[in-house]
Design an enzyme around this catalytic site. Sequence first.
Site, PDB file in Angstrom:
ATOM      1  N   LYS A 190      21.898  62.023 -66.825  1.00  0.00           N
ATOM      2  CA  LYS A 190      20.977  61.141 -66.302  1.00  0.00           C
ATOM      3  C   LYS A 190      19.419  61.077 -67.226  1.00  0.00           C
ATOM      4  O   LYS A 190      19.004  60.033 -67.384  1.00  0.00           O
ATOM      5  CB  LYS A 190      20.824  60.836 -64.755  1.00  0.00           C
ATOM      6  CG  LYS A 190      22.221  60.625 -64.172  1.00  0.00           C
ATOM      7  CD  LYS A 190      22.578  59.454 -64.528  1.00  0.00           C
ATOM      8  CE  LYS A 190      21.791  58.208 -63.810  1.00  0.00           C
ATOM      9  NZ  LYS A 190      22.735  56.773 -63.807  1.00  0.00           N
ATOM     10  N   TYR A 238      25.618  66.216 -64.513  1.00  0.00           N
ATOM     11  CA  TYR A 238      25.064  64.843 -64.216  1.00  0.00           C
ATOM     12  C   TYR A 238      23.542  64.797 -64.248  1.00  0.00           C
ATOM     13  O   TYR A 238      23.186  63.671 -64.829  1.00  0.00           O
ATOM     14  CB  TYR A 238      25.621  64.579 -62.555  1.00  0.00           C
ATOM     15  CG  TYR A 238      25.038  63.378 -62.164  1.00  0.00           C
ATOM     16  CD1 TYR A 238      25.687  62.167 -62.697  1.00  0.00           C
ATOM     17  CD2 TYR A 238      23.996  63.288 -61.165  1.00  0.00           C
ATOM     18  CE1 TYR A 238      25.184  61.134 -62.166  1.00  0.00           C
ATOM     19  CE2 TYR A 238      23.497  62.249 -60.802  1.00  0.00           C
ATOM     20  CZ  TYR A 238      24.138  60.927 -60.998  1.00  0.00           C
ATOM     21  OH  TYR A 238      23.670  59.877 -60.543  1.00  0.00           O
TER      22      TYR A 238
END
Length: 339
Positions: A136, A132
Amino acid sequence: MLLEQEPRLRELRVFDLHLSSWLEELKTGPVQVTPIQGDVTQAHQVAAAVSGAHVVIHTAGLVDVFGRASPETIYKVNVQGTQNVIEACVQTGTRFLVYTSSMEVVGPNVKGQPFYRGNEDTPYEALHKHPYPQSKAQAERLVLQANGRKVQGGLPLVTCALRPTGIYGEGHQIMRDFYLQGLRLGSRLFRAIPASVEHGRVYVGNVAWMHVLVARELEPRAELMGGQVYFCYDKSPYKSYEDFNMEFLGPCGLRLVGTRPLLPYWLLMLLATLNALLQWLLRPLLLYAPLLNPYTLAIANTTFTVSTNKAQRHFGYEPLFSWEDSRTRTILWVQGSTQ
Ligand SMILES: NC(=O)C1=CN([C@@H]2O[C@H](COP(=O)(O)OP(=O)(O)OC[C@H]3O[C@@H](n4cnc5c(N)ncnc54)[C@H](O)[C@@H]3O)[C@@H](O)[C@H]2O)C=CC1
Ligand SMILES: C[C@H](CCCC(C)(C)O)[C@H]1CC[C@H]2[C@@H]3[C@H](O)CC4=CC(=O)CC[C@]4(C)[C@H]3CC[C@]12C
């Protein structure tokens, strides 16, 4: 927030994989609201949705630190999806792009080093192992690199990225999960994180407000704001993840047991590792994705707080919701969400 705060708004297109029923209620006002069911991983769908738009706020993403989705899927949605949004702006001539990034692109890092009331310029070793934050960070880089690219018609694209800390407020599912868990445990929760670990949090309404302001100010302040990153912050108090949640769960009748963690850190880490092992073993049969895993434990256990006024200096941001309002609104939502 756009409908309430942006008087020049003529049309609002909402592009999402899952369209919520409340969107229908927004259609009754004077501004045209156009819900578009689509997938950011499908470039042609994104281009069709973006075509003719003045500004794009790209907030869609796969938020998963629990191992629900595969790293490939997270990459596809968060990185490829963002690339598709950038290309759609370039192809269709949309000049202003606001990206919802995350504090996670900075940290906490895998070494557990504290980021104590830092700002956008505070040096910090951003080392990511988890899909994650990796995705990002990669997506944010793409957005910033795209600043200045020529769009259809020859004018430059102006981009910027907003990095919220942990968002809370209406719709915060994990908060509701903790509430339900507390009710099951006899209106108690047991402290797992030392009270001294500070965790950054920001109210959802202020996150939205900052996006609206950026969307509005990117054009007149393109020189200053293009290619910049801004932490999303407000006046929410600095507290540990659990103590902060108690600001809402306390008034809903829960109490946090213990002034110190009930279990030592090494035991929690052992349990978290066991959860990760079980997840891996059970994967062919079922999805086992509890809140506690080595990554979430490490984030919750590492101080990460922001103290900055960059957004105020660059585009006049002041939180729209006071801490008291944010707190009251969240408490009312928790109380209402389980009835
Ligand atoms: N929740 C948090 O504490 C924080 C969230 N963020 C970022 O804020 C943004 C919104 O996050 P949340 O509201 O928490 O998550 P969420 O899961 O509630 O919202 C994400 C939205 O993206 C949509 N979406 C997912 N995959 C899609 C796809 N392939 N195509 C089109 N739409 C898709 C979902 O349907 C959902 O409506 C994300 O970009 C996230 O990375 C940043 C910092 C903190
Ligand atoms: C679920 C975690 C708390 C559980 C602690 C336990 C198991 C000991 O009770 C949450 C603690 C910190 C949260 C993350 C943090 O707020 C930063 C985030 C930013 C984002 O961009 C997405 C969400 C998240 C990763 C957020 C997720 C839940 C926590 C890990």
